[in-house]
Design a protein around this motif. Structure first.
Motif, PDB file in Angstrom:
ATOM      1  N   SER A  42       0.849  -1.195   0.000  1.00  0.00           N
ATOM      2  CA  SER A  42       0.000   0.000   0.000  1.00  0.00           C
ATOM      3  C   SER A  42       0.885   1.246   0.000  1.00  0.00           C
ATOM      4  O   SER A  42       2.078   1.202   0.326  1.00  0.00           O
ATOM      5  CB  SER A  42      -0.899   0.009   1.235  1.00  0.00           C
ATOM      6  OG  SER A  42      -0.135   0.244   2.410  1.00  0.00           O
ATOM      7  N   TYR A  85      -6.498   6.399   8.757  1.00  0.00           N
ATOM      8  CA  TYR A  85      -6.685   5.295   7.816  1.00  0.00           C
ATOM      9  C   TYR A  85      -7.576   5.814   6.697  1.00  0.00           C
ATOM     10  O   TYR A  85      -8.659   6.338   6.935  1.00  0.00           O
ATOM     11  CB  TYR A  85      -7.373   4.112   8.510  1.00  0.00           C
ATOM     12  CG  TYR A  85      -7.774   3.004   7.562  1.00  0.00           C
ATOM     13  CD1 TYR A  85      -6.946   1.909   7.362  1.00  0.00           C
ATOM     14  CD2 TYR A  85      -8.977   3.056   6.866  1.00  0.00           C
ATOM     15  CE1 TYR A  85      -7.303   0.890   6.496  1.00  0.00           C
ATOM     16  CE2 TYR A  85      -9.338   2.040   5.990  1.00  0.00           C
ATOM     17  CZ  TYR A  85      -8.508   0.976   5.818  1.00  0.00           C
ATOM     18  OH  TYR A  85      -8.867  -0.019   4.953  1.00  0.00           O
ATOM     19  N   CYS A  87      -8.697   4.211   2.888  1.00  0.00           N
ATOM     20  CA  CYS A  87      -8.532   2.974   2.122  1.00  0.00           C
ATOM     21  C   CYS A  87      -7.703   3.130   0.862  1.00  0.00           C
ATOM     22  O   CYS A  87      -6.920   2.240   0.531  1.00  0.00           O
ATOM     23  CB  CYS A  87      -9.880   2.341   1.821  1.00  0.00           C
ATOM     24  SG  CYS A  87     -10.899   3.254   0.661  1.00  0.00           S
ATOM     25  N   ALA A  90      -4.264   3.119   2.411  1.00  0.00           N
ATOM     26  CA  ALA A  90      -3.928   2.068   3.370  1.00  0.00           C
ATOM     27  C   ALA A  90      -4.022   0.657   2.777  1.00  0.00           C
ATOM     28  O   ALA A  90      -3.328  -0.240   3.239  1.00  0.00           O
ATOM     29  CB  ALA A  90      -4.829   2.171   4.595  1.00  0.00           C
ATOM     30  N   ASN A  91      -4.875   0.460   1.806  1.00  0.00           N
ATOM     31  CA  ASN A  91      -5.022  -0.870   1.196  1.00  0.00           C
ATOM     32  C   ASN A  91      -4.101  -0.994  -0.015  1.00  0.00           C
ATOM     33  O   ASN A  91      -3.921  -0.035  -0.758  1.00  0.00           O
ATOM     34  CB  ASN A  91      -6.469  -1.098   0.749  1.00  0.00           C
ATOM     35  CG  ASN A  91      -7.419  -1.206   1.909  1.00  0.00           C
ATOM     36  OD1 ASN A  91      -7.024  -1.488   3.024  1.00  0.00           O
ATOM     37  ND2 ASN A  91      -8.686  -0.971   1.653  1.00  0.00           N
ATOM     38  N   LEU A 100      -9.677  -8.983  -0.148  1.00  0.00           N
ATOM     39  CA  LEU A 100      -9.440  -8.313   1.141  1.00  0.00           C
ATOM     40  C   LEU A 100     -10.723  -8.103   1.931  1.00  0.00           C
ATOM     41  O   LEU A 100     -10.697  -8.073   3.165  1.00  0.00           O
ATOM     42  CB  LEU A 100      -8.779  -6.955   0.929  1.00  0.00           C
ATOM     43  CG  LEU A 100      -7.306  -6.925   0.590  1.00  0.00           C
ATOM     44  CD1 LEU A 100      -6.853  -5.497   0.332  1.00  0.00           C
ATOM     45  CD2 LEU A 100      -6.479  -7.549   1.690  1.00  0.00           C
ATOM     46  N   SER A 107     -11.915  -7.643   7.419  1.00  0.00           N
ATOM     47  CA  SER A 107     -11.405  -6.778   6.364  1.00  0.00           C
ATOM     48  C   SER A 107     -10.536  -5.667   6.958  1.00  0.00           C
ATOM     49  O   SER A 107     -10.622  -5.365   8.154  1.00  0.00           O
ATOM     50  CB  SER A 107     -12.576  -6.147   5.603  1.00  0.00           C
ATOM     51  OG  SER A 107     -13.204  -5.170   6.422  1.00  0.00           O
ATOM     52  N   PRO A 108      -9.690  -5.058   6.135  1.00  0.00           N
ATOM     53  CA  PRO A 108      -8.886  -3.936   6.624  1.00  0.00           C
ATOM     54  C   PRO A 108      -9.749  -2.812   7.202  1.00  0.00           C
ATOM     55  O   PRO A 108      -9.362  -2.164   8.162  1.00  0.00           O
ATOM     56  CB  PRO A 108      -8.129  -3.456   5.381  1.00  0.00           C
ATOM     57  CG  PRO A 108      -8.107  -4.638   4.478  1.00  0.00           C
ATOM     58  CD  PRO A 108      -9.374  -5.389   4.746  1.00  0.00           C
ATOM     59  N   LEU A 111     -10.850  -3.926  10.734  1.00  0.00           N
ATOM     60  CA  LEU A 111      -9.697  -3.904  11.633  1.00  0.00           C
ATOM     61  C   LEU A 111      -9.298  -2.484  11.995  1.00  0.00           C
ATOM     62  O   LEU A 111      -8.947  -2.199  13.146  1.00  0.00           O
ATOM     63  CB  LEU A 111      -8.522  -4.675  11.023  1.00  0.00           C
ATOM     64  CG  LEU A 111      -8.781  -6.156  10.773  1.00  0.00           C
ATOM     65  CD1 LEU A 111      -7.594  -6.782  10.050  1.00  0.00           C
ATOM     66  CD2 LEU A 111      -9.069  -6.882  12.074  1.00  0.00           C
ATOM     67  N   ALA A 112      -9.355  -1.592  11.029  1.00  0.00           N
ATOM     68  CA  ALA A 112      -9.024  -0.188  11.304  1.00  0.00           C
ATOM     69  C   ALA A 112     -10.044   0.440  12.248  1.00  0.00           C
ATOM     70  O   ALA A 112      -9.681   1.172  13.177  1.00  0.00           O
ATOM     71  CB  ALA A 112      -8.960   0.605  10.000  1.00  0.00           C
TER      72      ALA A 112
END
Length: 115
Positions: A42, A85, A87, A90-91, A100, A107-108, A111-112
């Protein structure tokens, strides 16, 4: 060339410094090529390989102009907030994003939000 070009899907006006190209265009023409060349991570991990604890979760519309997005983020940034964060940064955009987010709770994004 180092410039984000208008496309059929995003015919932004290059002279418009208020809205700018949309986030799709920025991701396709800038974020993906740079992070692909750097090793497919990322943007955030490319700049901070050990990661950063995020104090803020930023959401956006992919069709929003990037200049407008940045202006609004800076205008509404909470005092004492250090890291966010977002996306698109960050992804790993060169990865299979569908994979993802295939398990929403893991998922990210989730989690964030839980961190």
């Amino acid at each position: 060339q180092g410039r984000i070009q208008p496309t059929a899907e995003d015919g932004f006006d290059r002279s418009n410094r208020r809205t700018g190209p949309n986030i799709y265009s920025v991701t396709e023409q800038f974020i993906k090529p740079v992070t692909r060349e750097a090793g497919m991570m990322s943007w955030a991990l490319m700049l901070h390989p050990d990661g950063l604890k995020c104090d803020l979760f930023i959401t956006h519309a992919w069709q929003q102009g990037v200049f407008e997005f940045i202006r609004k983020v800076l205008h509404s940034w909470p005092r004492l907030t250090r890291n966010a964060y977002c996306c698109m940064l960050a992804n790993p955009q060169n990865s299979d994003i569908a994979d993802l987010i295939s398990s929403p709770r893991e998922s990210p994004f989730a989690l964030a939000l839980m961190s």
